[in-house]
Scaffold this active site. Structure first.
Site, PDB file in Angstrom:
ATOM      1  N   ARG B  51     -65.690  87.192  46.277  1.00 15.09           N
ATOM      2  CA  ARG B  51     -66.788  87.019  45.347  1.00 15.09           C
ATOM      3  C   ARG B  51     -67.929  86.494  45.854  1.00 15.09           C
ATOM      4  O   ARG B  51     -67.773  85.485  46.746  1.00 15.09           O
ATOM      5  CB  ARG B  51     -66.149  86.247  44.294  1.00 15.09           C
ATOM      6  CG  ARG B  51     -65.122  87.163  43.496  1.00 15.09           C
ATOM      7  CD  ARG B  51     -64.192  86.319  42.644  1.00 15.09           C
ATOM      8  NE  ARG B  51     -63.064  86.948  42.104  1.00 15.09           N
ATOM      9  CZ  ARG B  51     -62.367  86.270  40.891  1.00 15.09           C
ATOM     10  NH1 ARG B  51     -62.751  85.319  40.370  1.00 15.09           N
ATOM     11  NH2 ARG B  51     -61.480  87.116  40.433  1.00 15.09           N
ATOM     12  N   ASP B  53     -70.938  83.695  44.203  1.00 13.81           N
ATOM     13  CA  ASP B  53     -71.159  82.947  42.877  1.00 13.81           C
ATOM     14  C   ASP B  53     -72.320  83.655  42.247  1.00 13.81           C
ATOM     15  O   ASP B  53     -73.225  84.282  42.682  1.00 13.81           O
ATOM     16  CB  ASP B  53     -71.553  81.567  43.202  1.00 13.81           C
ATOM     17  CG  ASP B  53     -70.442  80.863  43.928  1.00 13.81           C
ATOM     18  OD1 ASP B  53     -69.233  81.125  43.943  1.00 13.81           O
ATOM     19  OD2 ASP B  53     -70.775  80.003  44.890  1.00 13.81           O
ATOM     20  N   TYR B 111     -73.113  84.188  56.490  1.00 12.32           N
ATOM     21  CA  TYR B 111     -73.886  83.481  55.264  1.00 12.32           C
ATOM     22  C   TYR B 111     -75.115  82.672  56.005  1.00 12.32           C
ATOM     23  O   TYR B 111     -74.924  82.099  56.881  1.00 12.32           O
ATOM     24  CB  TYR B 111     -73.026  82.438  54.213  1.00 12.32           C
ATOM     25  CG  TYR B 111     -72.066  83.133  53.383  1.00 12.32           C
ATOM     26  CD1 TYR B 111     -72.552  83.339  52.137  1.00 12.32           C
ATOM     27  CD2 TYR B 111     -70.706  83.521  53.732  1.00 12.32           C
ATOM     28  CE1 TYR B 111     -71.722  84.066  51.096  1.00 12.32           C
ATOM     29  CE2 TYR B 111     -70.082  83.791  52.831  1.00 12.32           C
ATOM     30  CZ  TYR B 111     -70.730  84.322  51.326  1.00 12.32           C
ATOM     31  OH  TYR B 111     -69.619  84.586  50.443  1.00 12.32           O
ATOM     32  N   ARG B 198     -71.925  76.177  50.019  1.00 11.61           N
ATOM     33  CA  ARG B 198     -72.753  75.640  49.344  1.00 11.61           C
ATOM     34  C   ARG B 198     -72.547  74.073  49.419  1.00 11.61           C
ATOM     35  O   ARG B 198     -73.438  73.141  49.545  1.00 11.61           O
ATOM     36  CB  ARG B 198     -72.898  75.969  47.644  1.00 11.61           C
ATOM     37  CG  ARG B 198     -73.605  77.317  47.565  1.00 11.61           C
ATOM     38  CD  ARG B 198     -73.386  78.017  46.395  1.00 11.61           C
ATOM     39  NE  ARG B 198     -73.717  77.037  45.250  1.00 11.61           N
ATOM     40  CZ  ARG B 198     -73.477  77.340  44.071  1.00 11.61           C
ATOM     41  NH1 ARG B 198     -72.684  78.354  43.510  1.00 11.61           N
ATOM     42  NH2 ARG B 198     -74.012  76.546  43.013  1.00 11.61           N
TER      43      ARG B 198
END
Lengths: 246, 246
Positions: B51, B53, B111, B198
């Site tokens: 997933r 966000d 990422y 994050r």
């Protein structure tokens, strides 16, 4: 009186262009003037190097404005960027000679028109390109572009049918940057008429599609008639890259 | 049954993420499934590599789905891109072995977190960066990042406080790409927990601000407590670049 030159970047999507006839429209010039008026305490006219159409973007539009007093340049740059909406940014601000005029003294402008040619969309660039995924005859487009360079009357490539001033402009170069997903056409000239880059691009596209031949360009120019040229390519693919001064 | 792997790019701004608890929310997975259902004539489950966000972007999310029949890959790719909204694009589509599973078999994910550090905004990238213009101690951020690489329990960097499965992950590398206007932090690992990138970024930012020391990281990891780590950096600066398979 102090005279300040600014270089401005904007995502033109939301705006009616640099300047608008109607004072109620959202324009880049209007946003800048609103903030300068509040900061200075009196109305300030921001003189752009030229108008950009509704929806056209800029990475290096130039402008100047006069203030009654000398200010801290860095502080005013920060104030402008603080109050401007997130789709307009002032890249630089500097004091210039009192006689500097961003429109009259502009020597060269560079525009880029971005054609997205891949069938795979680029989601991050979608608002800054015009998508055309059918085959294009690139070599013919380049040959047609060669006919468009030089010092000539560009009436056929001007949207304003009631131009009273000279439509003679010098196009110094039209270059093509080709990648796997884009054909970017870069136009350099001493100035461009209303919609001129978009009409040139639409005409080059029609050449690329085979609807027009490269050899048609001299006739189109000689016709001095907007109807002779191709369609006006959409605003969203166009970006003003740079305005040069002596 | 035929099994197809797709690589997807999306501007996550408008979406509640790849997948949502509520079926009424706009999600990337939901948009893909809607079109596949209409095309195939029966419900198709799109299995993502993981997933992302709400608000997180992707340049290379991977997924797979099964169809009852073999289809023309190029045609389905075009159909998907034709019906998808302009902020989602399928970059590639290929038939894969029946046992291929985009989540279970993902070997490595990359990422990028983009920090815009210049006081001059970048209007064209504004939705894909997090702006932080105060000074940052880059060397301390790099030293802190070094403590975050390796195979460890990342409970302190996980938003899910009721995780029942192992929170052990391998972070292979955390690299910094620094330009005049951005610090981009690139994270490579075998997998990341909920909000992990994050929270790592928020913690690195707190180190850069001087609120935390690089030497605090081992203690933060040892605490196995979300409260020990820094804040959760906003979703909009994060983009999933790539998912690798054997």
């Amino acid at each position: 009186m102090s005279n300040y030159k600014i270089v401005i970047s904007y995502d033109g999507t939301r705006y009616k262009g640099w300047q608008s006839q109607k004072s109620t429209d959202a324009t880049i010039q209007g946003k800048l003037q609103d903030i300068l008026k509040k900061t200075a305490g009196y109305p300030v006219e921001v003189i752009g190097s030229g108008r950009t159409d509704a929806g056209v973007h800029a990475k290096g539009q130039a402008a100047n404005f006069h203030l009654k007093e000398q200010i801290d340049e860095r502080k005013l740059l920060e104030t402008l960027n603080h109050y401007l909406p997130e789709d307009i940014a002032v890249l630089s601000l500097e004091e210039v000679e009192e006689r500097f005029h961003s429109r009259f003294q502009a020597k060269e402008k560079t525009y880029m028109y971005r054609l997205h040619t891949s069938k795979i969309p680029d989601v991050f660039e979608r608002k800054y390109v015009y998508t055309y995924t059918e085959p294009l005859h690139l070599e013919n487009m380049k040959r047609a572009a060669a006919y468009m360079t030089g010092t000539m009357d560009f009436t056929s490539f001007c949207a304003n049918k009631h131009m009273k001033k000279s439509a003679v402009r010098s196009v110094y170069a039209i270059d093509f940057q080709v990648t796997e997903k884009e054909i970017d056409i870069i136009y350099q000239g001493n100035g461009f008429l209303q919609n001129m880059v978009r009409i040139m691009t639409g005409t080059l596209l029609e050449v690329g599609m085979g609807k027009k031949k490269p050899e048609d360009i001299p006739m189109i120019l000689a016709a001095k008639n907007r109807e002779a040229a191709g369609f006006t390519a959409p605003a969203q693919g166009l970006v003003l890259l740079e305005v040069k001064y002596d």
